[in-house]
Write an enzyme that holds these catalytic residues in place. Structure first.
Site, PDB file in Angstrom:
ATOM      1  N   LYS A  44       0.794  -1.206   0.018  1.00 56.44           N
ATOM      2  CA  LYS A  44      -0.129   0.017  -0.030  1.00 56.44           C
ATOM      3  C   LYS A  44       0.787   1.045   0.242  1.00 56.44           C
ATOM      4  O   LYS A  44       2.017   1.210   0.328  1.00 56.44           O
ATOM      5  CB  LYS A  44      -0.935  -0.059   1.238  1.00 56.44           C
TER       6      LYS A  44
ATOM      7  N   ARG B  15      -3.501  -9.622   5.487  1.00 52.84           N
ATOM      8  CA  ARG B  15      -3.693  -9.700   4.171  1.00 52.84           C
ATOM      9  C   ARG B  15      -2.773  -9.126   3.317  1.00 52.84           C
ATOM     10  O   ARG B  15      -2.306  -7.974   3.472  1.00 52.84           O
ATOM     11  CB  ARG B  15      -4.954  -8.917   4.186  1.00 52.84           C
TER      12      ARG B  15
HETATM   13  C1  8Y4 Z   1      -0.945  -1.566  -3.791  1.00 54.64           C
HETATM   14  C2  8Y4 Z   1      -1.643  -2.849  -3.447  1.00 54.64           C
HETATM   15  C3  8Y4 Z   1      -1.933  -0.483  -3.614  1.00 54.64           C
HETATM   16  C4  8Y4 Z   1      -2.918  -2.804  -2.695  1.00 54.64           C
HETATM   17  C5  8Y4 Z   1      -3.190  -0.404  -3.031  1.00 54.64           C
HETATM   18  C6  8Y4 Z   1      -3.688  -1.665  -2.315  1.00 54.64           C
HETATM   19  C7  8Y4 Z   1      -8.004  -4.077   2.761  1.00 54.64           C
HETATM   20  C8  8Y4 Z   1      -9.086  -5.004   2.148  1.00 54.64           C
HETATM   21  C9  8Y4 Z   1      -8.375  -4.244   0.462  1.00 54.64           C
HETATM   22  C10 8Y4 Z   1      -7.719  -4.141   3.864  1.00 54.64           C
HETATM   23  C11 8Y4 Z   1      -9.436  -5.609   4.561  1.00 54.64           C
HETATM   24  C12 8Y4 Z   1      -5.548  -2.741  -1.292  1.00 54.64           C
HETATM   25  C13 8Y4 Z   1     -10.193  -5.856  -0.024  1.00 54.64           C
HETATM   26  C14 8Y4 Z   1      -6.935  -2.142  -0.936  1.00 54.64           C
HETATM   27  N1  8Y4 Z   1      -7.536  -3.570   1.477  1.00 54.64           N
HETATM   28  N2  8Y4 Z   1      -9.921  -5.919   3.327  1.00 54.64           N
HETATM   29  N3  8Y4 Z   1      -9.313  -5.065   1.020  1.00 54.64           N
HETATM   30  N4  8Y4 Z   1      -8.431  -4.794   4.832  1.00 54.64           N
HETATM   31  N5  8Y4 Z   1     -10.234  -6.352   5.281  1.00 54.64           N
HETATM   32  N6  8Y4 Z   1      -4.699  -1.692  -1.962  1.00 54.64           N
HETATM   33  O1  8Y4 Z   1      -6.722  -3.280   4.417  1.00 54.64           O
HETATM   34  O2  8Y4 Z   1      -5.193  -3.926  -1.150  1.00 54.64           O
HETATM   35  S1  8Y4 Z   1      -8.095  -3.581  -1.257  1.00 54.64           S
END
Ligand code: 8Y4
Length: 283
Positions: A228, A262
């Site tokens: 992230k 996660r």
């Molecule tokens: C790079 C990689 C940039 C990933 C952004 C991201 C969470 C989640 C997501 C979380 C729970 C993501 C579905 C966003 N984040 N579910 N989901 N907790 N419970 N962004 O933090 O991975 S999606």
């Protein structure tokens, strides 16, 4: 025999999650427009190979998502979301020994995937969509409630908090209360601070530092920070160079008592978790 809420095991459909350990949840995106994998795994067979590799690498949960939460992503109809997610849930349930988490806010997707073998509902909107509380309650499955202000599309415009940890804690307590009223007891709930959702870098860092405060809510914590932007911003790294920062946060989260991490990088994170467990179990 009396039945008391267990702090050590969480029934997840046809499987049980051992809450005395930290678990790694592998991310499986089945959105054609998902950002980190470029939609590579949108095909069923590729998704199954990815899921199997994550299980071999030590994931005890797989989070299957069919709706992109990226700001600006196209809205997906419930039918379209179900058509993406249902076949993969069915095949994972049939072929792999893993708890299937479904990343959805859509009541019909909750009901149908529960029937197909899902073990956990992961809703970034904390069951705030119409009908979601009732649908989740009807499945009998545990639910992960995540903190987010607003919707994925508008959440990053200038978030403001007086005390981010306190406000996240109050939000999650309120959602737990709504769940209880809808027939989802506290012993079926997992809580998540929602890193990167309507939070700037300082909010994310402060919330991470003080996440221990959320333990007073009495439920296991799930942490999602893999790749992230809080890592990108703290280290000045593009998305492809955030692994080491993510592993540092995984180690810290595990040490702070998070029960589920996660992540995209399962094998690496499993090594971190197992190394910590080895030290913690020493004399
Ligand atoms: C790079 C990689 C940039 C990933 C952004 C991201 C969470 C989640 C997501 C979380 C729970 C993501 C579905 C966003 N984040 N579910 N989901 N907790 N419970 N962004 O933090 O991975 S999606």
């Amino acid at each position: 025999m009396t039945s008391v809420p267990s702090l050590t095991r969480l029934p997840c459909g046809n499987r049980v999650l051992d809450l005395t350990q930290t678990h790694v949840m592998g991310i499986l995106n089945v959105t054609p427009d998902s950002f980190s994998d470029g939609g590579l795994y949108s095909q069923l067979d590729a998704a199954m190979r990815h899921a199997e590799a994550m299980v071999v690498a030590g994931a005890t949960l797989i989070d299957v998502g069919g709706e992109s939460t990226r700001p600006g992503a196209r809205a997906v109809s419930p039918l379209e979301e179900l058509e993406r997610v249902a076949p993969i849930v069915e095949r994972i349930n049939r072929e792999l020994d893993v708890i299937i988490s479904v990343d959805t806010s859509t009541p019909a997707v909750m009901r149908e995937t529960a029937r197909l073998g899902a073990g956990l509902i992961n809703d970034v909107r904390s069951l705030r969509r119409d009908g979601a509380l009732d649908a989740a309650a009807a499945t009998g499955l545990p639910v992960c409630l995540m903190h987010m202000l607003g919707e994925p599309g508008d959440m990053q415009d200038n978030p403001h908090y007086h005390d981010v940890t306190k406000e996240v804690s109050e939000f999650l307590a309120e959602r737990m209360a709504q769940c209880e009223l809808a027939g989802i007891p506290a012993d079926r709930i997992i809580l998540d601070p929602g890193f990167g959702f309507a939070k700037n870098l300082q909010h994310n860092l402060s919330l991470f530092k003080h996440m221990d405060a959320l333990h007073v809510l009495g439920r296991p914590l799930l942490v999602g920070v893999s790749r992230k932007s809080m890592i990108g911003q703290a280290l000045n790294r593009p998305v492809g160079e955030r692994l080491h920062g993510g592993l540092a946060l995984a180690a810290l989260a595990s040490f702070k008592g998070a029960r589920i991490l996660r992540v995209h990088d399962v094998a690496e994170t499993v090594d971190v978790v197992r190394m910590i467990a080895a030290v913690e179990s020493a004399e």
